[in-house]
Scaffold this motif. Structure first.
Motif, PDB file in Angstrom:
ATOM      1  N   UNK A 100      22.800  71.193  31.762  1.00 13.29           N
ATOM      2  CA  UNK A 100      23.587  70.182  31.072  1.00 13.29           C
ATOM      3  C   UNK A 100      24.989  69.975  31.634  1.00 13.29           C
ATOM      4  N   UNK A 101      25.506  70.950  32.356  1.00 11.17           N
ATOM      5  CA  UNK A 101      26.895  70.886  32.799  1.00 11.17           C
ATOM      6  C   UNK A 101      27.033  69.945  33.992  1.00 11.17           C
ATOM      7  N   UNK A 159      32.373  58.963  30.965  1.00  9.01           N
ATOM      8  CA  UNK A 159      32.513  60.385  30.642  1.00  9.01           C
ATOM      9  C   UNK A 159      32.840  61.222  31.865  1.00  9.01           C
ATOM     10  N   UNK A 160      32.241  60.878  33.006  1.00  7.16           N
ATOM     11  CA  UNK A 160      32.510  61.663  34.211  1.00  7.16           C
ATOM     12  C   UNK A 160      33.680  61.096  35.011  1.00  7.16           C
ATOM     13  N   UNK A 161      34.258  59.991  34.537  1.00  4.77           N
ATOM     14  CA  UNK A 161      35.442  59.459  35.187  1.00  4.77           C
ATOM     15  C   UNK A 161      36.582  60.452  35.122  1.00  4.77           C
ATOM     16  N   UNK A 162      37.529  60.311  36.050  1.00  2.61           N
ATOM     17  CA  UNK A 162      38.542  61.346  36.175  1.00  2.61           C
ATOM     18  C   UNK A 162      39.939  60.931  35.802  1.00  2.61           C
ATOM     19  N   UNK A 163      40.074  59.958  34.885  1.00  5.89           N
ATOM     20  CA  UNK A 163      41.410  59.562  34.464  1.00  5.89           C
ATOM     21  C   UNK A 163      41.423  59.336  32.958  1.00  5.89           C
ATOM     22  N   UNK A 164      42.235  60.095  32.263  1.00  4.20           N
ATOM     23  CA  UNK A 164      42.226  60.096  30.803  1.00  4.20           C
ATOM     24  C   UNK A 164      42.706  58.776  30.212  1.00  4.20           C
ATOM     25  N   UNK A 165      43.487  58.007  30.946  1.00  8.26           N
ATOM     26  CA  UNK A 165      43.992  56.734  30.423  1.00  8.26           C
ATOM     27  C   UNK A 165      42.844  55.845  29.959  1.00  8.26           C
ATOM     28  N   UNK A 173      36.709  58.486  23.089  1.00  8.30           N
ATOM     29  CA  UNK A 173      36.149  59.795  22.770  1.00  8.30           C
ATOM     30  C   UNK A 173      35.626  59.822  21.336  1.00  8.30           C
ATOM     31  N   UNK A 174      34.595  60.624  21.023  1.00  3.92           N
ATOM     32  CA  UNK A 174      33.985  61.619  21.907  1.00  3.92           C
ATOM     33  C   UNK A 174      33.034  60.988  22.921  1.00  3.92           C
ATOM     34  N   UNK A 175      33.092  61.524  24.133  1.00  2.00           N
ATOM     35  CA  UNK A 175      32.193  61.124  25.207  1.00  2.00           C
ATOM     36  C   UNK A 175      31.209  62.264  25.465  1.00  2.00           C
ATOM     37  N   UNK A 176      30.492  62.212  26.585  1.00  3.67           N
ATOM     38  CA  UNK A 176      29.519  63.268  26.872  1.00  3.67           C
ATOM     39  C   UNK A 176      30.213  64.623  26.956  1.00  3.67           C
ATOM     40  N   UNK A 177      29.608  65.660  26.378  1.00  3.23           N
ATOM     41  CA  UNK A 177      30.176  67.014  26.499  1.00  3.23           C
ATOM     42  C   UNK A 177      29.779  67.655  27.839  1.00  3.23           C
ATOM     43  N   UNK A 178      30.383  68.797  28.108  1.00  6.83           N
ATOM     44  CA  UNK A 178      29.960  69.609  29.243  1.00  6.83           C
ATOM     45  C   UNK A 178      30.413  69.098  30.591  1.00  6.83           C
ATOM     46  N   UNK A 179      31.528  68.352  30.635  1.00  5.14           N
ATOM     47  CA  UNK A 179      31.998  67.768  31.887  1.00  5.14           C
ATOM     48  C   UNK A 179      33.321  68.398  32.291  1.00  5.14           C
ATOM     49  N   UNK A 199      26.939  67.824  40.577  1.00  5.00           N
ATOM     50  CA  UNK A 199      28.312  67.511  40.941  1.00  5.00           C
ATOM     51  C   UNK A 199      28.302  66.074  41.453  1.00  5.00           C
ATOM     52  N   UNK A 200      29.111  65.223  40.826  1.00  6.94           N
ATOM     53  CA  UNK A 200      29.139  63.797  41.167  1.00  6.94           C
ATOM     54  C   UNK A 200      30.460  63.506  41.872  1.00  6.94           C
ATOM     55  N   UNK A 201      30.373  63.005  43.098  1.00  7.14           N
ATOM     56  CA  UNK A 201      31.567  62.789  43.907  1.00  7.14           C
ATOM     57  C   UNK A 201      31.472  61.426  44.592  1.00  7.14           C
ATOM     58  N   UNK A 202      32.563  60.650  44.525  1.00  4.58           N
ATOM     59  CA  UNK A 202      32.669  59.486  45.403  1.00  4.58           C
ATOM     60  C   UNK A 202      32.860  60.006  46.828  1.00  4.58           C
ATOM     61  N   UNK A 203      32.024  59.565  47.735  1.00  2.00           N
ATOM     62  CA  UNK A 203      32.177  60.032  49.113  1.00  2.00           C
ATOM     63  C   UNK A 203      33.575  59.707  49.623  1.00  2.00           C
ATOM     64  N   UNK A 204      34.019  58.493  49.385  1.00  2.00           N
ATOM     65  CA  UNK A 204      35.418  58.112  49.596  1.00  2.00           C
ATOM     66  C   UNK A 204      35.954  57.704  48.226  1.00  2.00           C
TER      67      UNK A 204
END
Length: 394
Positions: free
Chosen positions: A125-126, A143-149, A155-161, A182-187
């Motif tokens: 799940x993580x 949920x997996x986005x990396x900017x809190x703004x 929220x609440x969004x998906x847990x375990x991120x 693990x989800x990553x933008x290549x660039x």
């Protein structure tokens, strides 16, 4: 009421300050307004028009498909030639282990499907993603986005991120055996074109293998030739478990996909069956346009020209106000002192006929991501206007 009034009255707005550029026609790198306005599109509709607006071969493919059929059935039930030919063409651009394609309608949807696939296949799940990452605006992708703004109001969004530092070696140790993916933008796109080094990607690949996590590479902006390779991960000598694409994939038509191997994708067939469903995914007209796009990229040698065109931008865009340029191919960020300096320059450039903008998480940098068909003369003209805009504002 004119079009502008109708736009403001009846179309849902995403900001209080839309660009309000009215377009009657688009072709190649140009947009045309109702009163003889002409704009060079240096952002490709945010990474979409890689082969230019209304490429003749894309239009031909669309017209040919219109004469046959439109939507027939929800995805995955009928054998539809545009889908099958596109899936084969996509797989031919990829390493052998990425041989199974699930078509959807957009990048956000592709991310949603990839997340479900990773959790279902691994039984975990993580999830890990990167700080200042942008993967879309639906609940899972947000949920997996990396900017809190952009997240805090929903929220609440998906847990375990967990968000980790893109390119940060120390954070790789946080990835453990409970991790599904693990989800990553290549660039990194909306972070302002950030490019991690080859060693980082190879260590990330190794860490995922060690703990049994899937590596999902988001190539929604970076794929389809944008960086000078068909897929951006080709620069780093790695292969993901799942690759996600959209934007430049459709030649201007809406389409996305997530691609894995047949074993991984097979988990959607059982417990439950129909483990992922889309009605319009892989729409035959969009699929035909996408196949034409791949053929254009390959036959017109556009990808091989990317580095030379990017170098010309970097050679010409020299000004005391420009602090630097970051890029991977024609995925470029021109850095200024601040948003307060940059925004008037962007506005003036639009007045002069060049469309650029900034990045969601990097508002001191100008986005340049033109159609790959842009010519040397068009680059020179666009850069001249940008420099004029800087001088006019200064």
């Amino acid at each position: 009421m004119n079009n502008r009034q109708l736009f403001l009255s009846h179309l849902a707005q995403t900001t209080d300050f839309p660009l309000m550029i009215e377009v009657e026609k688009a072709e190649g790198v140009y947009l045309y307004g109702p009163n003889q306005e002409k704009y060079i599109d240096l952002i490709s509709g945010i990474g979409v028009s890689n082969v230019g607006h209304r490429h003749p071969k894309v239009l031909e493919a669309i017209q040919n498909q219109l004469d046959k059929y439109l939507h027939l059935m929800v995805y995955g039930e009928y054998v539809q030639t545009p889908q099958t030919l596109l899936a084969k063409a996509l797989c031919d651009t990829l390493p052998d282990q990425l041989d199974n394609v699930y078509f959807v309608n957009s990048g956000s949807e592709a991310i949603e499907g990839a997340l479900k696939l990773a959790k279902r296949y691994t039984g975990k799940k993580k999830l890990f993603s990167c700080i200042n990452a942008y993967h879309g605006s639906s609940h899972g992708s947000l949920s997996i986005g990396g900017n809190e703004i952009f997240k805090r109001a929903y929220r609440p969004l998906l847990p375990g991120i967990t968000n980790i530092v893109y390119g940060g070696y120390a954070d790789l140790e946080k990835i453990d055996s409970d991790t599904a993916a693990v989800v990553v933008e290549t660039i990194q796109g909306e972070a302002g074109i950030r490019v991690a080094c080859t060693n980082y990607f190879q260590d990330l690949r190794k860490k995922c293998d060690e703990v049994g996590a899937l590596l999902i590479l988001d190539e929604i902006q970076a794929g389809f030739g944008r960086t000078g390779k068909f897929w951006a991960f080709e620069h780093f000598d790695i292969v993901p478990d799942i690759v996600v694409c959209a934007k430049g994939m459709g030649g201007g038509m809406p389409i996305g996909a997530f691609i894995a191997n047949k074993e991984v994708m097979g988990v959607f067939k059982n417990n439950p069956l129909l483990g992922h469903i889309t009605t319009f995914g892989g729409h035959p007209v969009s699929a035909a346009a996408s196949l034409a796009t791949i053929q254009i990229l390959q036959k017109e040698n556009l990808i091989a020209q990317v580095e030379e065109k990017a170098a010309l931008f970097k050679k010409l865009l020299i000004h005391p106000k420009i602090k630097g340029i970051r890029n991977k191919g024609l995925m470029m960020a021109v850095e200024f002192e601040s948003f307060e300096v940059l925004k008037p320059i962007i506005d003036r450039a639009i007045e002069l006929g060049v469309i650029t903008d900034w990045f969601l998480f990097c508002d001191d940098s100008m986005r340049i991501a033109p159609p790959l068909v842009i010519t040397e003369e068009e680059i020179k003209g666009a850069c001249s206007i940008i420099l004029q805009a800087i001088d006019d504002v200064a």
